[in-house]
Scaffold this active site. Structure first.
Site, PDB file in Angstrom:
ATOM      1  N   LYS A 113       0.805  -1.221   0.000  1.00  0.00           N
ATOM      2  CA  LYS A 113       0.000   0.000   0.000  1.00  0.00           C
ATOM      3  C   LYS A 113       0.840   1.274   0.000  1.00  0.00           C
ATOM      4  O   LYS A 113       0.420   2.300  -0.536  1.00  0.00           O
ATOM      5  CB  LYS A 113      -0.932   0.010   1.214  1.00  0.00           C
ATOM      6  CG  LYS A 113      -1.970  -1.105   1.245  1.00  0.00           C
ATOM      7  CD  LYS A 113      -2.993  -0.946   0.153  1.00  0.00           C
ATOM      8  CE  LYS A 113      -4.134  -1.952   0.314  1.00  0.00           C
ATOM      9  NZ  LYS A 113      -5.175  -1.798  -0.745  1.00  0.00           N
ATOM     10  N   GLU A 135      -9.864   5.495   3.320  1.00  0.00           N
ATOM     11  CA  GLU A 135     -10.610   4.365   3.868  1.00  0.00           C
ATOM     12  C   GLU A 135      -9.603   3.252   4.133  1.00  0.00           C
ATOM     13  O   GLU A 135      -8.528   3.214   3.534  1.00  0.00           O
ATOM     14  CB  GLU A 135     -11.666   3.894   2.875  1.00  0.00           C
ATOM     15  CG  GLU A 135     -11.207   2.880   1.836  1.00  0.00           C
ATOM     16  CD  GLU A 135     -10.133   3.387   0.865  1.00  0.00           C
ATOM     17  OE1 GLU A 135      -9.338   2.570   0.358  1.00  0.00           O
ATOM     18  OE2 GLU A 135     -10.093   4.612   0.612  1.00  0.00           O
ATOM     19  N   SER A 402       1.692  -9.741  -0.665  1.00  0.00           N
ATOM     20  CA  SER A 402       1.357  -8.317  -0.682  1.00  0.00           C
ATOM     21  C   SER A 402       1.511  -7.631   0.665  1.00  0.00           C
ATOM     22  O   SER A 402       1.643  -6.407   0.736  1.00  0.00           O
ATOM     23  CB  SER A 402      -0.071  -8.120  -1.185  1.00  0.00           C
ATOM     24  OG  SER A 402      -0.989  -8.848  -0.380  1.00  0.00           O
TER      25      SER A 402
END
Length: 420
Positions: A113, A135, A402
């Site tokens: 991210k 969010e 990830s």
């Protein structure tokens, strides 16, 4: 576990070396569409800020100084490049293809991210915004946003469903440590969809001062394009790394898919390599019954949700169905529009892993490799557990790791203890 979609004629053509109908670099079109998917479906009050954002992003994409700053942040703040790790013990245990893990879990804040967040935070500063909102589901995007806001001195508000706050209490505390305000959302399922709704309401109210750092390759244009581009570094690195390690490209690449940012970032630079199979893995939940999963391609329909046209889980009246996943980050009713397009093209296949398979894969990777994966990433690991033994030992399977699973350890313990 469902495997990827059966080899339809379009899949077979892609894997035989036929070109895609449209070059990936030409997508989305000027209106933000990937074929029929994508677009801009928002209240009128958001049209101007979205157009301004697209203009600013396109300028930044061609700005040498911006790209230099972004590359410096990826290296010196986020910790890129990440490794491509040969999982030798897992490979031997499964007895099939060689398995490599793309280690996004080693990045600062614990997941891929941070790539997108740093790009958008730079863009917010370039646009003169003093406040950012986001969010978050699993909390990794929120944590990355809080870290970037602290670095750039930006006011930061994170919206998170109350159920996700319970599941991801560690990340809530991490966000608050870095100065972010975390606002719990108590409506609906109290998960990611509701957090997005509240973030969009905030943005409508505060568009002049605020940039919305959307966390996945979803939403109204230009977000799917922009988020994809900021994550393309994953695939560029993986391509160079596997060529250095094996002297050739992999036979298959797999990644989990919620909105789909880690997957499209890894897949994009391989889309025109027709002999590299690409597989996205959704959340199969408890079962593929309505309300029991978040596998949009297994049970979804075409519809509009939170800014774009794509596959989503809805009933015949167009009402959004409830979702479920053991992982907060995949517990979402819609999938990124670019994924829907490549599924139609037959270039990317999609399957799902159930909660039970995912938990088993989580434990297996911990025990065999000493790596604690995020529950989101564990869906892709679960696919590899089934897929690798079906492949030859001279074949190569790359799996996107990830994020790391520190955030998930207590939830996994709670679930496993409840079954004793």
């Amino acid at each position: 576990m469902s495997t990827a979609a059966p080899a339809t004629p379009s899949v077979a053509k892609a894997l035989e070396g036929r070109p895609l109908k449209v070059s990936p670099t030409s997508l989305p079109d000027a209106r933000g569409h990937f074929g029929v998917y994508g677009g801009i479906y928002v209240p009128e009050t958001l049209m101007t800020p979205l157009l301004d954002l697209e203009k600013a992003y396109r300028a930044a994409r061609d700005d040498v100084a911006f790209q230099k700053d972004f590359a410096d942040l990826l290296k010196n703040f986020a910790g890129r490049p990440t490794g491509l790790y040969y999982a030798e013990r897992l490979t031997k245990h499964l007895g099939g293809a060689k398995i490599y893990l793309k280690r996004e879990d080693t990045l600062h804040t614990g997941a891929h991210k941070i790539n997108n967040v740093l790009g958008q935070a730079l863009l917010a500063r370039k646009m003169g915004k003093k406040r950012v909102i986001a969010e978050t589901g699993a909390g990794q995007h929120g944590t990355a946003t809080a870290a970037a806001a602290a670095k750039f001195g930006l006011e930061c508000v994170i919206y998170m469903g109350a159920e996700d706050m319970r599941r991801q209490a560690l990340n809530v505390y991490r966000m608050r440590l870095m100065g972010a305000e975390v606002r719990g959302v108590e409506v609906g399922q109290k998960t990611l969809k509701e957090a997005v709704n509240e973030a969009m309401r905030d943005w409508v109210t505060n568009v002049r001062t605020t940039h919305y750092i959307l966390g996945t390759a979803y939403g109204a244009h230009p977000y799917p394009m922009m988020v994809r581009d900021f994550h393309r570094v994953i695939g560029r690195e993986a391509r160079a790394q596997i060529l250095a390690a094996e002297g050739r490209l992999p036979d298959e690449i797999a990644a989990c898919v919620g909105g789909g940012s880690n997957a499209i970032g890894l897949f994009f630079d391989f889309l025109e390599d027709a002999n590299v199979k690409l597989t996205g893995i959704e959340a199969g939940g408890r079962s593929i019954a309505p309300g029991e999963h978040a596998a949009r391609f297994a049970g979804g329909k075409l519809g509009v949700l939170q800014g774009c046209l794509t596959y989503l889980l809805q009933n015949d009246d167009g009402q959004i169905l409830g979702t479920h996943s053991v992982s907060a980050g995949l517990d979402y009713a819609a999938v990124g529009p670019e994924h829907a397009y490549y599924r139609d093209q037959g270039r990317i296949g999609y399957g799902y892993s159930t909660d039970a398979e995912t938990l088993a894969a989580f434990q297996l990777l911990c025990e065999l490799e000493g790596i604690i994966p995020a529950l989101e990433s564990s869906h892709a690991v679960a696919y590899a557990v089934k897929r690798a033994p079906q492949m030859r030992k001279d074949e190569i399977l790359v799996v996107s790791l990830s994020g790391r699973g520190d955030k998930d350890v207590q939830e996994v313990q709670r679930i496993l203890d409840s079954k004793k």
